[in-house]
Design an enzyme around this catalytic site. Structure first.
Site: not given
Length: 340
Positions: A183, A219
């Site tokens: 992340k 995604e």
């Protein structure tokens, strides 16, 4: 409690009372500092600014019907930040410092925790970056870990109202051997082109395909994708996808609710066989998808044709949100009650 229009909060930044900071210098972490300032000084040659040494997390504190405040799976956020630090060669934040700082962020900003039933929560943003100066491409010797809190509403204002998304092929979010599975801010920077393009065309978010072959679902903007068919919860498996803590939880809940679960590559051509599709993540929990538009071919795939989320998505959403707010028994031990 502060006087805010809790039911109409955006998913955005709202100033709160305190944030918390801790420096890594000379090979060790220092003391936790408390600040009421929204700003800090940074060296002009900090590696975060030039070489992208940065990682962040997002988690929420929820006020339940019983008045108690709960944190959801914070240890998984801590583990993911550790992986992000290792992936960008930053100093790893010790678990005890991570925990103490998010606790302080909740307790010392408690008057900003939204009331139960408003759909809002206190969002916590831990982030770590290279604050040390380097001109050559190398890891910094100094790092700053910070946590701030802000009350937020739902990521999509419609809540569980189905959203429209669009398949984009002219940009990639991440590469398989790059930073997609951790992340870091760079992943989100590279997703902005597709996000802005889709917003301008009236879609909520882009669907990214794998960057190598453009055959598999990657995604949904900043969220994981899932599909439901034949009593099975299916979500993509890829080295370029961020392991979502929400999706991890939904996989376990789906099994508990009697569904089969599969984490595997999901070919784009499989879309039309799904009974339900959705996006999931901390910000939105679950956003059911009503339409997927392929911008290159003009093909549209429709779901939620009655305007309502599918029964599996609705059940998963209600169960997970119920656990987060203390309305559904937490048999997994995911929540921690914070003593204010």
């Amino acid at each position: 409690m502060v006087n805010l229009d809790w039911g109409n909060l955006p998913f955005g930044y709202q100033k709160t009372d305190y944030n918390f900071r801790c420096y890594y210098r000379d090979g060790k972490w220092g003391e936790i500092e408390t600040s009421s300032s929204e700003y800090f000084s940074i060296h002009i040659a900090a590696t975060a600014l030039h070489y992208g040494q940065e990682a962040f997390e997002g988690l929420k504190a929820y006020r339940g019907k019983d008045g108690k405040v709960r944190l959801f799976r914070w240890e998984e956020n801590c583990k993911r930040m550790e992986r992000s630090a290792e992936g960008t060669k930053m100093a790893v934040v010790p678990k005890n410092i991570f925990y103490e700082m998010i606790l302080k962020a909740v307790k010392m900003n408690a008057r900003f925790i939204p009331p139960y039933g408003t759909g809002a929560a206190l969002y916590l943003r831990p982030f770590l970056f290279g604050s040390g100066a380097e001109v050559g491409v190398k890891p910094a010797k100094e790092y700053l870990f910070m946590v701030f809190a802000t009350p937020v509403g739902p990521y999509f204002k419609g809540g569980m109202t189905p959203v429209k998304i669009a398949i984009v092929r002219d940009s990639d979010r991440a590469a398989p051997l790059g930073t997609g599975s951790i992340k870091v801010g760079g992943n989100y920077a590279s997703s902005l082109k597709g996000i802005v393009k889709c917003h301008e065309m009236g879609y909520s978010s882009p669907m990214y395909l794998d960057s190598k072959e453009k055959k598999y679902i990657d995604e949904i903007g900043a969220a994981n994708f899932f599909g439901v068919k034949n009593n099975t919860y299916i979500t993509p498996k890829s080295d370029s996808i961020l392991p979502s803590i929400t999706n991890m939880s939904l996989l376990q809940l789906a099994e508990q609710l009697g569904l089969k679960v599969e984490r595997r590559p999901v070919a784009l051509e499989e879309i039309e066989s799904f009974e339900e599709v959705g996006a999931c993540g901390t910000a939105a929990v679950i956003s059911p998808i009503g339409e997927i538009k392929d911008l290159d071919t003009g093909t549209s795939y429709y779901f939620c044709k009655d305007g309502n989320p599918g029964p599996v998505s609705k059940k998963l959403y209600d169960t997970l949100v119920g656990i987060q707010h203390g309305e559904v028994e937490d048999t997994f031990g995911w929540t921690e009650i914070i003593d204010l």
